[in-house]
Design a protein around this motif. Structure first.
Motif, PDB file in Angstrom:
ATOM      1  N   GLU A 225      10.977  -9.722  14.081  1.00  0.00           N
ATOM      2  CA  GLU A 225      10.878  -8.826  12.939  1.00  0.00           C
ATOM      3  C   GLU A 225       9.652  -7.936  13.033  1.00  0.00           C
ATOM      4  OE1 GLU A 225      11.033 -11.035   9.337  1.00  0.00           O
ATOM      5  OE2 GLU A 225      12.983 -11.961   9.790  1.00  0.00           O
ATOM      6  N   LYS A 226       8.635  -8.391  13.753  1.00  0.00           N
ATOM      7  CA  LYS A 226       7.422  -7.609  13.927  1.00  0.00           C
ATOM      8  C   LYS A 226       7.279  -7.213  15.395  1.00  0.00           C
ATOM      9  CE  LYS A 226       4.951  -9.709  10.042  1.00  0.00           C
ATOM     10  NZ  LYS A 226       3.713 -10.399   9.590  1.00  0.00           N
ATOM     11  N   ALA A 227       6.597  -6.105  15.616  1.00  0.00           N
ATOM     12  CA  ALA A 227       6.458  -5.569  16.972  1.00  0.00           C
ATOM     13  C   ALA A 227       5.599  -6.473  17.842  1.00  0.00           C
ATOM     14  CB  ALA A 227       5.870  -4.167  16.928  1.00  0.00           C
ATOM     15  N   LEU A 228       5.984  -6.559  19.118  1.00  0.00           N
ATOM     16  CA  LEU A 228       5.235  -7.299  20.121  1.00  0.00           C
ATOM     17  C   LEU A 228       4.429  -6.324  20.974  1.00  0.00           C
ATOM     18  CD1 LEU A 228       8.166  -9.578  21.350  1.00  0.00           C
ATOM     19  CD2 LEU A 228       6.380 -10.219  19.726  1.00  0.00           C
ATOM     20  N   GLU A 244       9.640  -3.434  22.101  1.00  0.00           N
ATOM     21  CA  GLU A 244       8.737  -3.829  21.022  1.00  0.00           C
ATOM     22  C   GLU A 244       9.260  -5.017  20.212  1.00  0.00           C
ATOM     23  OE1 GLU A 244       5.788  -0.688  19.062  1.00  0.00           O
ATOM     24  OE2 GLU A 244       7.900  -0.184  18.778  1.00  0.00           O
ATOM     25  N   PHE A 245      10.582  -5.096  20.080  1.00  0.00           N
ATOM     26  CA  PHE A 245      11.155  -6.117  19.210  1.00  0.00           C
ATOM     27  C   PHE A 245      12.103  -7.061  19.947  1.00  0.00           C
ATOM     28  CE2 PHE A 245      10.031  -2.505  16.550  1.00  0.00           C
ATOM     29  CZ  PHE A 245       9.327  -3.109  15.518  1.00  0.00           C
TER      30      PHE A 245
END
Length: 357
Positions: A225-228, A244-245
Motif C-alpha cells: 500500500e505504501k511505496a518501496l 514502487e508498489f
C-alpha cells in the motif's frame, strides 16, 4: 558436405541464462549458431529473482571470484542492453538489517577487512525504516543489484528469432547423430553441441552422471500500500522491489519434492519471515517455484564430454547464475575456440572418475 564446413558451428540446447550468455559470446566470436529452446518446459531462469550480491551469508563472506565476476557481468549486461534496446540490468544496493547489537558489532568489524570494504556503502537507513524493521540499523552492500531475467531472455530470443538463430523445438538426445566429422540434428550439421538445460540435464544421457544436487525454491510476488525504495532488503529472505508498489519475496530451499509447484508450506514460511521484517500492509499476488541446477561442490559444470569431444555442457550455475554465466561463457568460448584452459574448479574433468567407474 566437407567436415570443415558444417551448416553451423554450434548447436546450443536451452535458452536460459546459461544458453543465452553462451550464445552471445559465440556470436561475438564470429561463430554460426543455432539455439534449440522449448518455452513449454519449466525453467529456473524464468522464475529466478536474478539478484547479484557480492557479500553473502551470516558471516558476510565475499562471493567466490566477485572481483572478476561482477565487473565482467556489469559490462556484459550494459552492452547487451544497448544492443537489444531493452532494460534488464538494475543496480541496487542491498540493505541488511542488523538483528541485534552483537550482530551490528560483528558486521562492522568485518568491514574493516580491505577485501570487503569496496562492497560496503554508507549507513543510510532513515528512509528504509519507514517500512522495514531495522531497530539496530543495518549494513549497505553496494556493487549489487538484479537482472530482470524474463526481459533479458525474451529480448534475446526475439533477436535470435529475427536472425534465424533460434528454433522452438522439444529436444531429444536420441535425435542426435554423432559422426566423426560433425553432429547431425534435424537434417542439419553442427561442429559441436553444447547442453545448457539447467535441471533438465538429469534426463540427458550424456551428462546425467554429473553430481547435480538440485534445490527447489519458491518466491512470492506482493503488492504494498505504501511505496518501496529501490534497495533490496536481505535478512533471512530478500525483498526485491521491482516497482514502487511491487516486490518479489524469496526464497525457500527444499529437496523434497523436487517439482515445479508452489506449496502452501513454502508460502507460509516466506510470509512468516516477511511479517517480521516488513512493517507495512501487503498482499500476495502470486507464487512461483523453480528448481535450481546446483552442484555438489557449488561450482559450475563447464567442459567437454570425456568420450564425445564434440559434446559439451554449460550448467550448474545455481543461485548465482546471473554473475557466473557471462564470465564462464567467455571462458568456455576461449577454451573451445582457442584452447585456453578452463578454471579447474569449474571444468567437468574434475568429475571424470564418476563417468569411467
Amino acid at each position: 558436405m566437407s567436415k570443415n564446413n558444417p551448416d553451423f558451428d554450434y548447436l546450443i540446447i536451452g535458452q536460459g541464462v546459461a544458453g543465452t550468455s553462451l550464445a552471445w559470446h559465440l556470436l561475438d566470436a564470429g561463430k554460426k549458431i543455432q539455439i534449440a529452446g522449448d518455452l513449454n518446459l519449466p525453467s529456473s531462469s524464468k522464475v529466478a529473482a536474478g539478484i547479484f550480491n557480492p557479500l553473502t551469508g551470516k558471516k558476510l563472506v565475499k562471493t567466490w571470484l566477485a572481483d572478476a565476476l561482477f565487473p565482467y557481468a556489469s559490462a556484459f549486461y550494459t552492452n547487451l542492453e544497448k544492443r537489444l534496446g531493452a532494460k534488464f540490468f538494475h543496480s541496487a544496493s542491498i540493505f541488511r538489517p542488523f538483528r541485534s547489537i552483537e550482530e551490528q558489532n560483528t558486521y562492522l568489524a568485518r568491514t574493516a577487512d580491505p577485501t570487503i570494504l569496496p562492497y560496503v556503502g554508507p549507513q543510510q537507513t532513515n528512509d528504509l525504516r519507514a517500512y522495514v524493521d531495522a531497530a539496530y540499523g543495518g549494513l549497505e552492500v553496494i556493487q549489487s543489484g538484479w537482472i530482470d531475467l524474463p526481459v533479458l531472455l525474451d529480448s534475446s530470443r526475439d533477436y535470435f528469432i529475427e536472425k534465424n538463430l533460434y528454433t522452438e523445438e522439444r529436444f531429444q538426445t536420441a535425435d542426435l547423430n554423432i559422426q566423426e566429422e560433425y553432429i547431425i540434428w534435424k537434417n542439419r550439421t553442427f561442429g559441436k553441441v553444447i547442453f545448457c538445460q539447467g535441471f533438465m540435464a538429469h534426463e540427458n544421457a550424456f551428462f546425467n552422471w554429473l553430481p547435480f544436487t538440485p534445490v527447489k525454491g519458491q518466491i512470492l510476488e506482493i503488492t504494498t500500500e505504501k511505496a518501496l525504495g529501490p534497495e533490496i532488503i536481505n535478512q533471512g529472505i530478500f525483498i526485491l522491489p521491482v516497482t514502487e508498489f511491487k516486490a518479489r519475496i524469496g526464497a525457500t530451499y527444499s529437496w523434497d519434492p523436487l517439482d515445479w509447484e508452489p506449496t502452501a508450506a513454502a508460502t507460509a514460511e516466506l510470509e512468516d519471515k516477511l511479517q517480521s521484517l516488513l512493517k507495512i500492509p501487503y498482499r500476495v499476488e502470486s507464487e512461483t517455484a523453480g528448481i535450481r541446477p546446483s552442484v555438489k561442490d557449488r561450482r559450475p559444470l563447464v567442459g567437454v564430454h570425456p568420450e564425445y569431444h564434440k559434446v559439451g555442457i554449460f550448467n550448474g550455475l545455481g543461485t548465482k547464475g546471473v554473475t557466473l554465466a557471462p564470465y564462464f561463457a567467455n571462458q568456455f568460448v576461449q577454451h573451445l575456440e582457442n584452447g585456453k584452459e578452463l578454471n579447474p574448479l569449474v571444468n567437468i574433468n574434475r568429475y571424470f572418475s564418476l563417468y569411467f567407474r
